[in-house]
Scaffold this motif. Structure first.
Motif, PDB file in Angstrom:
ATOM      1  N   LEU A  16       0.844  -1.194   0.000  1.00  0.00           N
ATOM      2  CA  LEU A  16       0.000   0.000   0.000  1.00  0.00           C
ATOM      3  C   LEU A  16       0.879   1.243   0.000  1.00  0.00           C
ATOM      4  O   LEU A  16       1.699   1.427   0.898  1.00  0.00           O
ATOM      5  N   PRO A  18       0.062   5.053   0.097  1.00  0.00           N
ATOM      6  CA  PRO A  18      -1.038   6.027   0.166  1.00  0.00           C
ATOM      7  C   PRO A  18      -0.891   7.175  -0.824  1.00  0.00           C
ATOM      8  O   PRO A  18      -1.902   7.711  -1.282  1.00  0.00           O
ATOM      9  N   CYS A  21      -2.696   6.217  -3.851  1.00  0.00           N
ATOM     10  CA  CYS A  21      -4.147   6.266  -3.619  1.00  0.00           C
ATOM     11  C   CYS A  21      -4.643   7.701  -3.779  1.00  0.00           C
ATOM     12  O   CYS A  21      -5.598   7.951  -4.517  1.00  0.00           O
ATOM     13  N   TRP A  22      -3.993   8.628  -3.085  1.00  0.00           N
ATOM     14  CA  TRP A  22      -4.435  10.026  -3.153  1.00  0.00           C
ATOM     15  C   TRP A  22      -4.349  10.559  -4.572  1.00  0.00           C
ATOM     16  O   TRP A  22      -5.246  11.264  -5.021  1.00  0.00           O
ATOM     17  N   MET A  26      -8.339   7.967  -4.559  1.00  0.00           N
ATOM     18  CA  MET A  26      -8.791   6.885  -3.685  1.00  0.00           C
ATOM     19  C   MET A  26      -8.535   7.254  -2.226  1.00  0.00           C
ATOM     20  O   MET A  26      -7.697   8.088  -1.921  1.00  0.00           O
ATOM     21  N   PRO A  28      -6.981   5.861   1.086  1.00  0.00           N
ATOM     22  CA  PRO A  28      -6.166   4.753   1.576  1.00  0.00           C
ATOM     23  C   PRO A  28      -6.756   4.043   2.788  1.00  0.00           C
ATOM     24  O   PRO A  28      -6.459   2.876   3.019  1.00  0.00           O
ATOM     25  N   SER A  31      -8.724   1.395   1.347  1.00  0.00           N
ATOM     26  CA  SER A  31      -7.799   0.379   0.835  1.00  0.00           C
ATOM     27  C   SER A  31      -7.320  -0.528   1.961  1.00  0.00           C
ATOM     28  O   SER A  31      -7.258  -1.753   1.793  1.00  0.00           O
TER      29      SER A  31
END
Length: 129
Positions: A16, A18, A21-22, A26, A28, A31
């Motif tokens: 993962l 983050p 994701c950002w 998304m 996190p 997630s």
């Protein structure tokens, strides 16, 4: 990943990051919740957005990475793109699922690693109280 893991077995795990994701819009925290026991490794890296450049150039901005002032986004140290409350929520979510793996500093911020890595360590340690 979860579909592939279901088909192939639990030997496949997730890293993962983050910041990614950002960048993709998304959350996190979701997630972490979805990956749960499939989570094997976590990066400590943030994403900082430049709202004006983002509105002009979008996420697929082709401005050179070293032109941070004019890019729509850039990778940054934890706490620069998202505040301590957000990072604390991420750490809490990881604790909630029983994650005991590594929190790895992936330094891609536009600052020298000899400055950025210790700053990231101080920031993350400050979350512990």
């Amino acid at each position: 990943l979860l579909r592939l893991r279901h088909a192939c077995g639990p030997a496949l795990d997730a890293n993962l990051d983050p910041s990614h994701c950002w960048w993709q819009g998304m959350d996190p925290l979701i997630s972490v919740e979805l990956l749960d026991q499939a989570l094997f490794h976590v990066h400590l890296k943030d994403t900082t957005f430049n709202p004006r450049a983002l509105a002009q150039n979008g996420l697929l901005d082709s401005t050179p990475f070293d032109d941070v002032a004019n890019r729509a986004w850039h990778f940054s140290m934890p706490g620069e793109g998202h505040d301590a409350k957000v990072w604390q929520s991420l750490v809490t979510a990881l604790q909630h699922i029983g994650y005991a793996g590594v929190l790895s500093i992936e330094h891609e911020a536009p600052v020298a690693p000899l400055l950025g890595v210790p700053q990231t360590l101080r920031f993350m340690r400050s979350l512990a109280g």
